[in-house]
Design an enzyme around this catalytic site. Sequence first.
Site, PDB file in Angstrom:
ATOM      1  CB  SER A  93      -4.366  -6.424 -10.206  1.00 17.39           C
ATOM      2  OG  SER A  93      -4.013  -6.461  -9.337  1.00 17.39           O
TER       3      SER A  93
ATOM      4  CB  SER B  92      -1.670  -5.678  -5.883  1.00 17.71           C
ATOM      5  OG  SER B  92      -0.824  -4.707  -4.905  1.00 17.71           O
ATOM      6  CG  ASP B  93      -6.230  -1.011  -4.583  1.00 19.38           C
ATOM      7  OD1 ASP B  93      -5.752  -0.487  -4.118  1.00 19.38           O
ATOM      8  OD2 ASP B  93      -8.169  -0.726  -5.168  1.00 19.38           O
ATOM      9  CD1 TRP B  94      -1.489   1.833  -0.884  1.00 24.08           C
ATOM     10  CD2 TRP B  94      -1.883   1.323  -3.039  1.00 24.08           C
ATOM     11  NE1 TRP B  94      -0.218   2.192  -1.831  1.00 24.08           N
ATOM     12  CE2 TRP B  94      -0.718   1.839  -2.808  1.00 24.08           C
ATOM     13  CE3 TRP B  94      -2.137   0.443  -4.247  1.00 24.08           C
ATOM     14  CZ2 TRP B  94      -0.362   2.416  -4.278  1.00 24.08           C
ATOM     15  CZ3 TRP B  94      -1.508   1.019  -5.913  1.00 24.08           C
ATOM     16  CH2 TRP B  94      -0.210   1.395  -4.939  1.00 24.08           C
ATOM     17  N   GLY B  95      -3.068  -4.143  -0.617  1.00 29.40           N
ATOM     18  CA  GLY B  95      -3.612  -4.861  -0.208  1.00 29.40           C
ATOM     19  C   GLY B  95      -4.850  -6.011  -0.644  1.00 29.40           C
TER      20      GLY B  95
END
Length: 703
Positions: free
Chosen positions: A201, A234-237
């Site tokens: 995402s 999730s994308d990182w962060g």
Amino acid sequence: MNNYEQQIEEVLKQLTLEEKVGMIHGDGLFQTKGVERLGIKPLKMSDGPMGVREDFQNGAWMPLNQTDDYSTYLPSGSAIASTWNNNLAYKYGQVLGREARGRGKDVILAPSINIIRSPLCGRNFEYLSEDPFLTSRLAVEMVKGIQESDVVACAKHFAANNQETNRLSVDVVVKEKTLEEIYFKAFRDIIKKANALGIMSAYNKINGYFCSHSKWLLNKVLRDDWKFKHLVISDWGAVHDTKEAAEAALDIEMSVTNDFDDYNLANPLIEKVKNGEVAIEHLDNKIRNILRTMYEIKMLGATENRKSGAYNTKEHQNIAYEIALEGIVLLKNKDNVLPLNKTINKLLVIGDNAIRHHSNKGGSAEIKALYEISPLLGLRTKLGGNVDVKFVKGYYVPEKAKDDVHWQELSLEERVKQEKVYSEEIKVKQKEYLEEAVKLAQEYENIIIFAGLNHESDLEGQDRSDIKLPYEQDRLISEILKVNPNTVIHVLSGSAVDMSQWNGQAKAILWSSYIGMETGHALASIIFGDVSPSGKLTQTFAEKLSDYSSHSIGEFPGNDKVHYYEEESVGYRHFLTKQIKPLYPFGYGLSYSKFSYDNFNWDRENDEYRINLTLKNIGDFDASETIQVYIRNINAEEPMILKGFEKVFLKKGETKAVSITLDNEAFSYYDEELKQFAVKNGVYQVAIGTSLENIIHQFEFFV
Ligand code: BGC
């Protein structure tokens, strides 16, 4: 798909709250926590998409500096797409999957399949095309190939992540129809047609909601409409709120910081479950998706049958070479300047890109390549010691100071766009380099310039500010062409660049994106005619930035919001509607050979229409041609749209029958009232050609 539901429920029953939460967030920069007592291992991930990235310390953005994590450096997404070869996309997937497994990974963060909305997006080199049909066809093959090795293909970035400027917060305001037809298509298809097991995402918002906790995007579209039952990471962060992320159909929160217990889906979630703010059912659903995926890739269940993968094999290098070859596009070849003759006595090679290695840059797509053959190395090994090959840089690339901190550690801070302001000192150097090259050019009959971009501009976290070539290259190329108009120019770039300043003067132009570890060998084979070029553009090359739809309306990169007012008019669709002539159109690419086309006809079986023709290679080279089928509903106001293609290899003199099938999907549009795709009946114009501007035959038929 197998049915593991009973086993999943059995395991779920045995897990404690803490164990469950351990499985749904990063317990390292690239892994989650396992549950040893139940034989559940941590889920290990790695970037993609140009190969398997080097290993980092678990809790710091410091490479481990091992000598066993070199890997195959594959061509980038835009290079693979330029082959228009489904089978090569599949082979790319096989290599990536095998290498990921060989390196002990469970999830490869690839392919990157966002649509190229503007040529300025810094990550276009990872993406495939401005066209959703082409992106989807190739992505389906990539995912199939990857997952053969019992590895999850985690396709990214879902959705509408089409720029790097403000990527962490920008709100993309876009119509549902546009999303469904343009930006969702490849994601939907890899789930339906390739059983993709992972979706990443994106950072950005869509219509006011962060993608990584949007209930509309994840629960409704992805899970309810598309029936996706596997991993959303999730994308990182990209996660900002515990309750929202817990209740959204996101399964795993990853980030770039090492305070793993404080992630939204870590201790804060345990607290919210305990005090009743978040229902345990949400957490259980995430665990179900994770366990289901683990069974699919044999991390659980029949683990003894799990594939072991392999990396850095000769076969993988050969595939990298094959893709590189077909990813090179011949844009111009006046007076048959190309191919060059191998029996030349001397050759002048100009340009920093002739010697630059690109593998270890670009952002998360960086690769610690086992090797990388530069263009100059490729030429020298092809020509041997009897040819005098002289090299000069021609243009000066200012070296950047090395950062103390790894960029990814700072990646949750927006990066400021770097303006190209050259200091006096740099200008002096540029002049020196240029003069040296121009002077030498007078002595050479054969000259090749390796120009274009590098990962200073094709880069994650940052967009380009214009489509011009940097480092005063336009001037260099024009000056060299004045001295020797037969100079061959190779332009490297991850997305479209402006060549209009010297395009008219040049006779021979090649273009490619980042084509991987075999770059030099592939370019030398094309330049000296061992192989005919067969790549085709997957992005429109315009004369100026304002010709692109998003720029024509001033909606790139936007501010807090970016409005996709151009709707479906992305890429060539806009050029057709507005009748803007590009420098080089979508689908374009020349060959050293010539083809003839005959016996056009169509037939129909149930819902399928078949377009038939015979293709003959009438030139002097064995070569491939790509037949493209574009269609348009006569009564609608839309332009021609790509709905089929087939790449065919023919030996010289050979004839082959080509057949391209259009199924119901080709005639379907998103109906905003019904909120689903429906076939639009009516008369269709069908155009068959070798690029959008070279249509050879047309039919009309009623659907
Ligand atoms: C990128 C992702 C990547 C992740 C992990 C993010 O910055 O957007 O594509 O997979 O980092 O490295």
